[in-house]
Design an enzyme around this catalytic site. Structure first.
Site, mmCIF file in Angstrom:
data_model
loop_
_atom_site.group_PDB
_atom_site.id
_atom_site.type_symbol
_atom_site.label_atom_id
_atom_site.label_comp_id
_atom_site.label_asym_id
_atom_site.label_seq_id
_atom_site.Cartn_x
_atom_site.Cartn_y
_atom_site.Cartn_z
ATOM 1 N N LYS A 79 0.840 -1.204 0.000
ATOM 2 C CA LYS A 79 0.000 0.000 0.000
ATOM 3 C C LYS A 79 0.873 1.251 0.000
ATOM 4 C CE LYS A 79 -4.022 1.998 2.412
ATOM 5 N NZ LYS A 79 -5.018 1.820 3.488
ATOM 6 N N SER A 154 -9.968 1.980 2.415
ATOM 7 C CA SER A 154 -9.032 2.709 1.596
ATOM 8 C C SER A 154 -7.990 1.833 0.890
ATOM 9 C CB SER A 154 -8.293 3.739 2.451
ATOM 10 O OG SER A 154 -7.500 3.101 3.434
ATOM 11 N N SER A 178 -10.353 -0.360 6.602
ATOM 12 C CA SER A 178 -9.704 -0.261 5.293
ATOM 13 C C SER A 178 -8.994 -1.501 4.770
ATOM 14 C CB SER A 178 -8.711 0.894 5.295
ATOM 15 O OG SER A 178 -9.408 2.087 5.093
HETATM 16 N N1 GLN Z 1 -13.443 4.478 5.745
HETATM 17 C C1 GLN Z 1 -12.917 4.918 6.993
HETATM 18 C C2 GLN Z 1 -12.475 6.348 6.866
HETATM 19 O O1 GLN Z 1 -12.674 6.907 5.859
HETATM 20 C C3 GLN Z 1 -11.783 4.034 7.428
HETATM 21 C C4 GLN Z 1 -10.575 4.229 6.619
HETATM 22 C C5 GLN Z 1 -9.423 3.385 7.075
HETATM 23 O O2 GLN Z 1 -9.611 2.356 7.718
HETATM 24 N N2 GLN Z 1 -8.237 3.850 6.754
HETATM 25 O O3 GLN Z 1 -11.953 6.923 7.752
#
Ligand code: GLN
Length: 488
Positions: A79, A154, A178
């Site tokens: 990532k 994400s 995410s």
């Molecule tokens: N979707 C959540 C956010 O936007 C979690 C994102 C994540 O786990 N990095 O904060």
């Protein structure tokens, strides 16, 4: 079957038996990666040169037969918020375009030491804020099961690259879902370890008290193999826990006879997608038929987790992202004076979702509001954690759906941030409590979109999670289904 379609444990035995060299494997994987990349767009940076050099080194290790691990010679995706020495690391933000870190994240160092190959840096939501990978400054990653749908986020690129066989596994990060949500939407396995289980050193921070790095893989055994390499104490991360790491492939194979499974009633709300409800219930029946006991439980404060998260995570983010000031990293937009330079840089460097979070966080932390928002959210956090502690006095693991719906279409949730935030309704309380959880495939919708099952465990008990997941997986074939890269 093509080489790149295999799992890590399958290809590891081919490499060890010298049926294929790592250079051959890396070339074949790279050719497939490039062939499908125009369709799926999983990668911000493809690191072919690095990969081939690492493969040549891995072949030396394989030839000598010593110092081998199951990851030696195996191509993986990373990532793009994990620092990779000399390789662009952008967090999918314009702010960090061209930023080449001077050091590796600990997880990257560990993969390198195990002899793994990095094929590229995967696309994500900007600074990991989002659930669809649509907030990336660079490109929109497509869901390999249906190219008009999002891969989740994400860690969308880390999920799509594994699902589309562009890599054998990948690393993602999970602050509120995410790893698990994109894993569910792309039909793969994703594990968010216990907070402190995996070092965060070199992970570009979003919300430091919630962030964890974890594996995204084609099956449970591969997940255990990657955990064996990345888990463990690291002096460079003061929140990393000094707790012994078991061999997860051994733990995974233990029996689930008598395993106590809790089903929290709050995670089956009325109006949930009926296909998700049905697939989850079937999976619970399956676990029962394999010898586990099922108990209804309650996590009464979980309905407050989304609200608490959207105070806590943006508060931490507003502080963490203060460092992008045009002086130290990446983008700088000149101004008449330093204040103008700061503000022009931040205005141009961050996208709208990141700005929204920074504004939310600075507001929640400002004097006069701190007690009403941040402090209150911390108290809710304690209650949510206590719910899990109490539940785990009665049960060994908790089973829920990972996401309330299968993958959605591009643009469907971008106009109303709240609908996007609701994607994480089942995953967020786990980060707040700091416990581990895994998502694995448990069905397909009528339109052939994957459905994920979430298994939640006690702190530092990833072994039991993997054991439940492995037993379920071995009795089904959802993990063997492959996406078709079709467009609907
Ligand atoms: N979707 C959540 C956010 O936007 C979690 C994102 C994540 O786990 N990095 O904060």
């Amino acid at each position: 079957m093509e080489l790149y379609q295999k799992t890590i444990h399958e290809i590891a035995s081919d490499l060890k038996a010298k049926k294929v060299s790592s250079v051959e494997l890396t070339k074949a994987t790279m050719a497939h990666l490039k062939a499908v990349e125009p369709k799926v767009q999983s990668f911000i940076t493809v690191t072919e040169e690095v990969a081939l050099a690492q493969a040549a080194e891995a072949d030396k290790r394989l030839a000598s037969g010593s110092n081998l691990t199951p990851l030696t010679g195996v191509p993986l995706g990373i990532k793009d918020l994990l620092c990779t020495k000399g390789v662009q690391t952008t967090c999918a933000s314009k702010m960090l375009e061209g930023f080449k870190p001077p050091y590796n994240a600990t997880v990257v160092e560990r993969l390198n030491a195990a002899g793994a190959i990095m094929v590229g840096k995967t696309n994500m939501d900007e600074f990991a804020m989002g659930s669809s990978t649509e907030t990336s400054y660079y490109q929109k990653t497509k869901n390999p099961w249906n190219l008009s749908c999002v891969p989740g986020g994400s860690s969308g690129g880390s999920a799509s690259c594994v699902s589309a066989d562009q890599a054998f596994g990948s690393l993602g990060s999970d602050t509120g879902g995410s790893i698990r949500q994109p894993a569910a939407l792309c039909g793969i396995v994703g594990l968010k370890p216990t907070y402190g289980r995996v070092s965060r050193y070199g992970l570009i921070a979003f919300a430091s008290s919630l962030d964890q790095i974890g594996p995204m893989t084609k099956d449970v055994e591969d997940c255990a193999l990657m955990m064996n390499v990345i888990a463990g104490h690291d002096e460079k991360d003061s929140t990393s826990a000094n707790v012994a790491v078991p061999d997860y492939t051994v733990e995974m194979k233990k029996s689930i006879k008598g395993l106590k499974i809790g089903i929290p009633k709050e995670f089956f709300p009325e109006g949930m997608n009926p296909e998700v409800t049905e697939a989850t219930k079937k999976a619970i029946e399956q676990l029962k038929s394999l010898g586990s006991e099922v108990h209804e439980i309650s996590l009464p404060h979980s309905p407050y987790s989304l609200a608490a998260y959207y105070v806590l995570a943006p508060s931490e983010a507003s502080s963490n992202l203060a460092r992008y000031d045009g002086v130290r990293y990446g983008l700088r937009v000149p101004g008449e004076n330093i204040v103008e330079m700061y503000s022009k840089t931040r205005a141009a460097g961050f996208g709208p979702e990141v700005k929204r979070r920074i504004m939310l966080g600075t507001y929640a932390l400002s004097s006069g509001y701190y007690d009403a928002y941040y402090l209150k959210a911390l108290k809710v956090r304690r209650l949510i954690k206590q719910d899990y502690d109490q539940a785990f006095e009665k049960v060994d693991v908790i089973v829920t759906p990972t996401v309330p719906n299968p993958a959605f279409k591009f643009g469907e949730k971008t106009d109303n941030p709240l609908t996007m935030y609701l994607e994480d309704i089942f995953t967020i309380s786990i980060n707040i409590a700091g416990v581990p959880a895994l998502s694995l495939p448990c069905g397909l919708s009528k339109t052939d979109l994957p459905i994920g099952l979430q298994i939640i465990g006690k702190p530092f008990d990833e072994g039991t999670l993997l054991k439940a997941a492995y037993a379920y997986e071995q009795s089904t074939d959802w993990h063997r289904r492959k996406p078709t890269l079709k467009e609907s």
